[in-house]
Design a protein around this motif. Structure first.
Motif, PDB file in Angstrom:
ATOM      1  N   GLY A   1       0.777  -1.228   0.000  1.00  0.00           N
ATOM      2  CA  GLY A   1       0.000   0.000   0.000  1.00  0.00           C
ATOM      3  C   GLY A   1       0.810   1.280   0.000  1.00  0.00           C
ATOM      4  O   GLY A   1       0.241   2.360  -0.114  1.00  0.00           O
ATOM      5  N   ALA A   2       2.134   1.195   0.135  1.00  0.00           N
ATOM      6  CA  ALA A   2       2.948   2.413   0.192  1.00  0.00           C
ATOM      7  C   ALA A   2       2.839   3.209  -1.112  1.00  0.00           C
ATOM      8  O   ALA A   2       2.705   4.440  -1.077  1.00  0.00           O
ATOM      9  CB  ALA A   2       4.408   2.072   0.494  1.00  0.00           C
ATOM     10  N   ALA A   3       2.872   2.526  -2.240  1.00  0.00           N
ATOM     11  CA  ALA A   3       2.762   3.221  -3.528  1.00  0.00           C
ATOM     12  C   ALA A   3       1.392   3.896  -3.654  1.00  0.00           C
ATOM     13  O   ALA A   3       1.286   5.020  -4.165  1.00  0.00           O
ATOM     14  CB  ALA A   3       2.991   2.260  -4.675  1.00  0.00           C
ATOM     15  N   ALA A   4       0.357   3.235  -3.159  1.00  0.00           N
ATOM     16  CA  ALA A   4      -0.984   3.828  -3.201  1.00  0.00           C
ATOM     17  C   ALA A   4      -1.070   5.042  -2.281  1.00  0.00           C
ATOM     18  O   ALA A   4      -1.765   6.014  -2.596  1.00  0.00           O
ATOM     19  CB  ALA A   4      -2.030   2.789  -2.815  1.00  0.00           C
ATOM     20  N   GLN A   5      -0.356   5.010  -1.158  1.00  0.00           N
ATOM     21  CA  GLN A   5      -0.331   6.166  -0.259  1.00  0.00           C
ATOM     22  C   GLN A   5       0.292   7.371  -0.969  1.00  0.00           C
ATOM     23  O   GLN A   5      -0.213   8.491  -0.860  1.00  0.00           O
ATOM     24  CB  GLN A   5       0.454   5.850   1.026  1.00  0.00           C
ATOM     25  CG  GLN A   5      -0.192   4.835   1.913  1.00  0.00           C
ATOM     26  CD  GLN A   5      -1.350   5.400   2.715  1.00  0.00           C
ATOM     27  OE1 GLN A   5      -1.581   6.600   2.782  1.00  0.00           O
ATOM     28  NE2 GLN A   5      -2.101   4.508   3.325  1.00  0.00           N
TER      29      GLN A   5
END
Length: 179
Positions: A137-141
């Motif tokens: 989820g880091a890229a989505a954040q």
């Protein structure tokens, strides 16, 4: 303004892909506030300038969404920075309360920019947390932060173009009470 609401709606999808409940809650709070602001913008386009007493009930629902966003950081500790960023940024929607140079606010576009500048502090914290992170989820954040920044830049451009000196009430419009 409908394009801004659509942009806020898209951010909910990005937040959902992050898998972080707090980010989703922040994105939904942002969308709800923009939906309430859309009703304010519609009233501004259709009605003549109301007196101050009539303005409060019009702005109230959006103000309630802004206040609710402020409570999110306590509810979602894992995403406190995301929630704080949205809470600060949503203060930009108060541009619609501008009633003139003596009202204690900056001109609407400057007000929107100042609200984003406050929110950017927390947005940058999210970006720092996600930098070089392999966490799910880091890229989505990161995408969510970038989208949120773009949303408020678009809001500033909208306000600057359509309401540079305050809400552009319709001088031939009806009464706000009948809207």
């Amino acid at each position: 303004f409908s394009a801004l609401v659509a942009q806020a709606r898209a951010l909910v999808g990005v937040a959902e892909s992050s898998g972080e409940a707090g980010t989703v809650a922040a994105a939904k709070a942002c969308l709800e506030a923009f939906e309430e602001e859309a009703a304010v913008v519609a009233a501004v386009a259709a009605c003549k300038r109301p007196d101050a007493a009539a303005l409060g009930p019009l702005l109230g629902p959006c103000g309630e969404k802004m206040l609710a966003a402020q409570d999110l950081a306590r509810q979602h500790r894992q995403a406190a920075n995301q929630c704080k960023a949205v809470a600060e940024a949503l203060q930009a929607l108060a541009w619609a309360a501008y009633t003139g140079k003596d009202c204690g606010m900056q001109l609407p576009a400057a007000h929107v920019e100042e609200a984003w500048n406050s929110a950017e502090f927390y947005s940058n914290k999210v970006l720092r947390e996600c930098r070089n992170s392999d966490a799910p989820g880091a890229a989505a954040q990161v995408e969510w932060v970038q989208g949120t920044k773009a949303l408020f830049a678009a809001l500033r451009a909208y306000v600057k173009e359509h309401h540079p000196t305050g809400p552009s009430w319709n001088p031939r419009g009806g009464d706000l009470a009948s809207f």
